[in-house]
Design a protein around this motif. Structure first.
Motif, short mmCIF file in Angstrom:
data_model
loop_
_atom_site.label_atom_id
_atom_site.label_comp_id
_atom_site.label_asym_id
_atom_site.label_seq_id
_atom_site.Cartn_x
_atom_site.Cartn_y
_atom_site.Cartn_z
N LEU A 14 0.83 -1.20 0.00
CA LEU A 14 0.00 0.00 0.00
C LEU A 14 0.86 1.26 0.00
CD1 LEU A 14 -2.85 -1.06 2.45
CD2 LEU A 14 -2.97 -0.82 -0.04
N GLY A 15 1.96 1.23 0.74
CA GLY A 15 2.88 2.36 0.73
C GLY A 15 3.49 2.58 -0.64
N GLY A 16 3.84 1.49 -1.30
CA GLY A 16 4.37 1.60 -2.66
C GLY A 16 3.35 2.15 -3.63
N MET A 17 2.11 1.73 -3.47
CA MET A 17 1.04 2.26 -4.33
C MET A 17 0.85 3.76 -4.08
SD MET A 17 0.08 -0.31 -6.11
CE MET A 17 -1.51 0.11 -6.77
N ASN A 18 0.95 4.17 -2.82
CA ASN A 18 0.84 5.59 -2.50
C ASN A 18 1.97 6.39 -3.15
OD1 ASN A 18 -0.60 7.71 -0.99
ND2 ASN A 18 1.34 7.89 0.11
N TRP A 19 3.19 5.84 -3.11
CA TRP A 19 4.32 6.52 -3.75
C TRP A 19 4.13 6.57 -5.27
CZ3 TRP A 19 7.16 9.99 -1.88
CH2 TRP A 19 7.50 9.99 -0.54
N ALA A 24 3.44 9.79 -9.96
CA ALA A 24 2.78 9.91 -11.26
C ALA A 24 1.79 11.07 -11.33
CB ALA A 24 2.07 8.59 -11.61
N PHE A 25 1.10 11.32 -10.23
CA PHE A 25 0.00 12.28 -10.26
C PHE A 25 0.09 13.38 -9.21
CE2 PHE A 25 -1.67 8.11 -11.67
CZ PHE A 25 -1.90 8.43 -12.99
N GLN A 26 1.17 13.38 -8.41
CA GLN A 26 1.31 14.32 -7.30
C GLN A 26 0.09 14.28 -6.39
OE1 GLN A 26 2.24 18.12 -9.05
NE2 GLN A 26 4.35 17.52 -9.46
N PHE A 27 -0.37 13.07 -6.12
CA PHE A 27 -1.55 12.86 -5.27
C PHE A 27 -1.17 11.90 -4.14
CE2 PHE A 27 -5.40 10.36 -4.23
CZ PHE A 27 -6.18 11.39 -3.73
N ASP A 28 -1.20 12.41 -2.92
CA ASP A 28 -0.88 11.60 -1.74
C ASP A 28 -2.18 11.08 -1.15
OD1 ASP A 28 -0.05 10.51 0.67
OD2 ASP A 28 1.34 12.13 1.11
#
Length: 77
Positions: A14-19, A24-28
């Motif tokens: 999940l952390g990797g998906m967040n990164w 890619a989208f500057q969305f945290d």
């Protein structure tokens, strides 16, 4: 021990998906779900993901030292 390994692995994924979203989208996603990067709950999530990554170093180094297949079979016994 297996449950802890699965939980930490899920948190690392999940952390990797967040990164991925950040890069890619500057969305945290964590920050948006938990009230911003400085919110207490978001910081807890960040710390749990980081601790999970540190914990996942154990099976990683075990697999590197004895080989992937023996590491998997050793964990099952």
């Amino acid at each position: 021990m297996k449950a802890l390994n699965l939980i930490t692995l899920l948190l690392v994924i999940l952390g990797g998906m967040n990164w991925l979203l950040v890069g890619a989208f500057q969305f945290d996603l964590v920050a948006s779900l938990f009230g911003g990067q400085d919110a207490a709950l978001a910081r807890i999530v960040y710390v749990l993901v980081g601790l999970s990554a540190v914990y996942q170093l154990i099976p990683f180094f075990r697999a590197m030292s004895i080989g992937e297949v023996p590491a998997e079979s050793a964990r099952r016994h």
